[in-house]
Scaffold this motif. Sequence first.
Motif, short mmCIF file in Angstrom:
data_model
loop_
_atom_site.label_atom_id
_atom_site.label_comp_id
_atom_site.label_asym_id
_atom_site.label_seq_id
_atom_site.Cartn_x
_atom_site.Cartn_y
_atom_site.Cartn_z
N SER A 76 -4.15 14.21 -0.29
CA SER A 76 -4.27 12.89 0.32
C SER A 76 -3.02 12.06 0.08
CB SER A 76 -5.48 12.15 -0.27
OG SER A 76 -6.67 12.86 -0.04
N LEU A 77 -2.50 12.13 -1.13
CA LEU A 77 -1.29 11.41 -1.49
C LEU A 77 -0.13 11.83 -0.58
CD1 LEU A 77 -0.14 11.05 -5.16
CD2 LEU A 77 1.46 11.78 -3.41
N CYS A 78 0.02 13.13 -0.37
CA CYS A 78 1.10 13.64 0.48
C CYS A 78 0.90 13.26 1.94
CB CYS A 78 1.20 15.16 0.34
SG CYS A 78 1.75 15.72 -1.29
N LEU A 79 -0.33 13.25 2.39
CA LEU A 79 -0.60 12.85 3.77
C LEU A 79 -0.25 11.38 3.99
CD1 LEU A 79 -4.01 14.69 4.29
CD2 LEU A 79 -1.86 15.22 5.45
N VAL A 80 -0.60 10.53 3.03
CA VAL A 80 -0.24 9.12 3.14
C VAL A 80 1.28 8.96 3.12
CG1 VAL A 80 -0.35 6.87 1.97
CG2 VAL A 80 -2.40 8.31 2.14
N ALA A 81 1.93 9.69 2.22
CA ALA A 81 3.38 9.56 2.06
C ALA A 81 4.15 10.05 3.27
CB ALA A 81 3.83 10.33 0.82
N THR A 82 3.57 10.96 4.04
CA THR A 82 4.25 11.50 5.21
C THR A 82 3.76 10.87 6.51
OG1 THR A 82 2.69 13.37 5.24
CG2 THR A 82 4.82 13.71 4.14
N LEU A 108 -5.37 4.66 -3.67
CA LEU A 108 -4.75 5.47 -2.63
C LEU A 108 -5.46 5.27 -1.30
CD1 LEU A 108 -2.54 7.45 -1.90
CD2 LEU A 108 -4.03 9.32 -2.64
N LEU A 109 -6.78 5.11 -1.35
CA LEU A 109 -7.54 4.84 -0.13
C LEU A 109 -7.10 3.51 0.48
CD1 LEU A 109 -9.79 5.65 1.83
CD2 LEU A 109 -11.43 4.56 0.27
N LEU A 123 -8.32 -4.00 1.72
CA LEU A 123 -8.54 -5.02 0.70
C LEU A 123 -9.81 -4.75 -0.10
CD1 LEU A 123 -7.51 -8.19 2.73
CD2 LEU A 123 -6.26 -7.16 0.83
N VAL A 124 -10.84 -4.25 0.58
CA VAL A 124 -12.09 -3.91 -0.12
C VAL A 124 -11.83 -2.78 -1.12
CG1 VAL A 124 -14.40 -2.92 0.15
CG2 VAL A 124 -13.60 -4.70 1.73
N ALA A 125 -11.11 -1.76 -0.69
CA ALA A 125 -10.83 -0.62 -1.58
C ALA A 125 -9.96 -1.05 -2.76
CB ALA A 125 -10.14 0.50 -0.80
N LEU A 126 -8.98 -1.92 -2.50
CA LEU A 126 -8.12 -2.41 -3.59
C LEU A 126 -8.94 -3.21 -4.59
CD1 LEU A 126 -5.41 -2.82 -4.96
CD2 LEU A 126 -5.03 -4.78 -3.46
N LYS A 127 -9.85 -4.03 -4.10
CA LYS A 127 -10.68 -4.81 -5.02
C LYS A 127 -11.54 -3.91 -5.90
CE LYS A 127 -10.74 -8.96 -2.13
NZ LYS A 127 -11.51 -9.81 -1.20
N GLU A 128 -12.01 -2.79 -5.33
CA GLU A 128 -12.76 -1.82 -6.14
C GLU A 128 -11.87 -1.23 -7.22
OE1 GLU A 128 -16.05 -1.06 -6.13
OE2 GLU A 128 -16.15 -2.82 -4.82
N ALA A 129 -10.64 -0.87 -6.84
CA ALA A 129 -9.70 -0.34 -7.83
C ALA A 129 -9.40 -1.37 -8.90
CB ALA A 129 -8.41 0.10 -7.14
N LYS A 138 0.59 -1.41 -11.21
CA LYS A 138 0.98 -0.49 -10.14
C LYS A 138 -0.03 -0.47 -9.00
CE LYS A 138 3.53 2.55 -13.25
NZ LYS A 138 3.58 3.90 -13.87
N LEU A 139 -1.30 -0.72 -9.31
CA LEU A 139 -2.31 -0.73 -8.25
C LEU A 139 -1.92 -1.71 -7.15
CD1 LEU A 139 -5.70 -0.71 -10.22
CD2 LEU A 139 -4.43 1.23 -9.29
N TYR A 140 -1.50 -2.89 -7.54
CA TYR A 140 -1.16 -3.93 -6.57
C TYR A 140 0.20 -3.65 -5.92
CZ TYR A 140 -4.63 -5.84 -9.75
OH TYR A 140 -5.75 -5.99 -10.55
N LEU A 141 1.13 -3.15 -6.72
CA LEU A 141 2.48 -2.91 -6.19
C LEU A 141 2.48 -1.78 -5.16
CD1 LEU A 141 4.66 -3.33 -9.40
CD2 LEU A 141 4.33 -4.95 -7.53
N PHE A 142 1.70 -0.74 -5.39
CA PHE A 142 1.66 0.37 -4.44
C PHE A 142 1.10 -0.09 -3.09
CE2 PHE A 142 1.49 3.49 -8.15
CZ PHE A 142 2.81 3.89 -7.98
N VAL A 143 0.04 -0.90 -3.13
CA VAL A 143 -0.56 -1.36 -1.87
C VAL A 143 0.36 -2.39 -1.21
CG1 VAL A 143 -2.58 -2.42 -0.80
CG2 VAL A 143 -2.88 -0.87 -2.73
N ALA A 144 1.01 -3.23 -2.02
CA ALA A 144 1.98 -4.17 -1.46
C ALA A 144 3.12 -3.41 -0.79
CB ALA A 144 2.53 -5.07 -2.57
N ASP A 145 3.53 -2.32 -1.39
CA ASP A 145 4.55 -1.45 -0.83
C ASP A 145 4.13 -0.96 0.56
OD1 ASP A 145 7.06 -0.35 -1.31
OD2 ASP A 145 6.24 1.53 -2.07
#
Length: 375
Positions: A76-82, A108-109, A123-129, A138-145
């Motif tokens: 999943s990580l690689c699919l998102v990254a590509t 990652l979701l 935003l819902v998934a990030l709030k769960e994380a 890093k949770l916030y920085l990755f999604v901000a990225d």
Amino acid sequence: MSVSLGSSAQVGENRQLQMPQTSKVRSAGEPDSQAEEELQKGTSLTRTGSFAEAIPHLLAARGRASNDYAASFNLSLCLVATGQPRQAIPILTALRAAGHDNADVNNLLAQAYVGDGQNQKALVALKEASKLAPENEKLYLFVADACMAKQEYAVGLQVVDLGLNHLPSSAHLHYQRGMFLALLDELEAGKKDFDQARGLAPETDIAVVSTAQKAMFEGDVLEAVRAAREGVKKGHHDYVLLAVLGEALLRSGIAPGQPEFTEAQEALEKSVSERPNYAGSQLALGKLMLLDNRLGEAIAHLETARQFNPNNASVYSNLAAAYRRRGDLQQAQNMLAVLEKLNQAEAEKIRSAPGDRKADYPGSEKGQSEAAKLP
């Protein structure tokens, strides 16, 4: 930690830092040695950022290796990254349903949802994380990225605000907030965050980049050059800082043969070497090579920038110019056709958005439109 965690325009840029740590065995049967080997290869490639190369190995391992969670997560990580977030979403939702409803999976979701344009679900998934690991910066920085890469600046602002609720003294989050505010034409508010980031982490990469970025947004190219140069001389070699130095020198009006041209080239080549997937330095280096009429190198860097930031109008205007100079008129027309669609979409976004967009900085939406003029 690098300043660039929250500032790059690329999905998956630092993703090897969030590899899942688990050794849960899928079944009590004999392990499939070939699947284990595929998982090991895929994981190793993922850790080095070779996301596209890792995917076939992880596909081969998924459902057969003893650690199926790692195979599925890394895939999943690689699919998102590509740039394939839509394929990652069902894998990640299945992981959550299977008992892996942890911070890494939810985070990652959230990135995948941003990549697929499903911002509210992100935003819902990030709030769960965040509920599971509220002080994991890093949770916030990755999604901000991810939001920066998709030019979803308003959503990115919500992401960093959520992070700052838990980490009010995070220099990285204040820096990223300053970026989003400036790109939303709220520069005065953004400048306060740049200053706060510098105050929270003086004499660090984040302080130097905050100073240089603030100057760029203010249109003070010479100050941006000065700040970035000073930071590099003091040993701050973050790839974003090097990219800002190269871009600022370009905007100062340098020409081939000048010492400043060589300085810009060296800075951008170092930036690309440190982080090949960062579209900002690839674009700037492509523009520099085009200025020097080194068309093959210019096209190579611009096409790489296009791969990692396909919505940047400046990429297509410069590619059109490079292909035209090389005599490839059909490719030049193809680039111009994409550019026209992007400009139409941007015009519609501006019409439907309250207020004006930031016009002066090349990383902004309107700034990209201004840059979309053939050199």
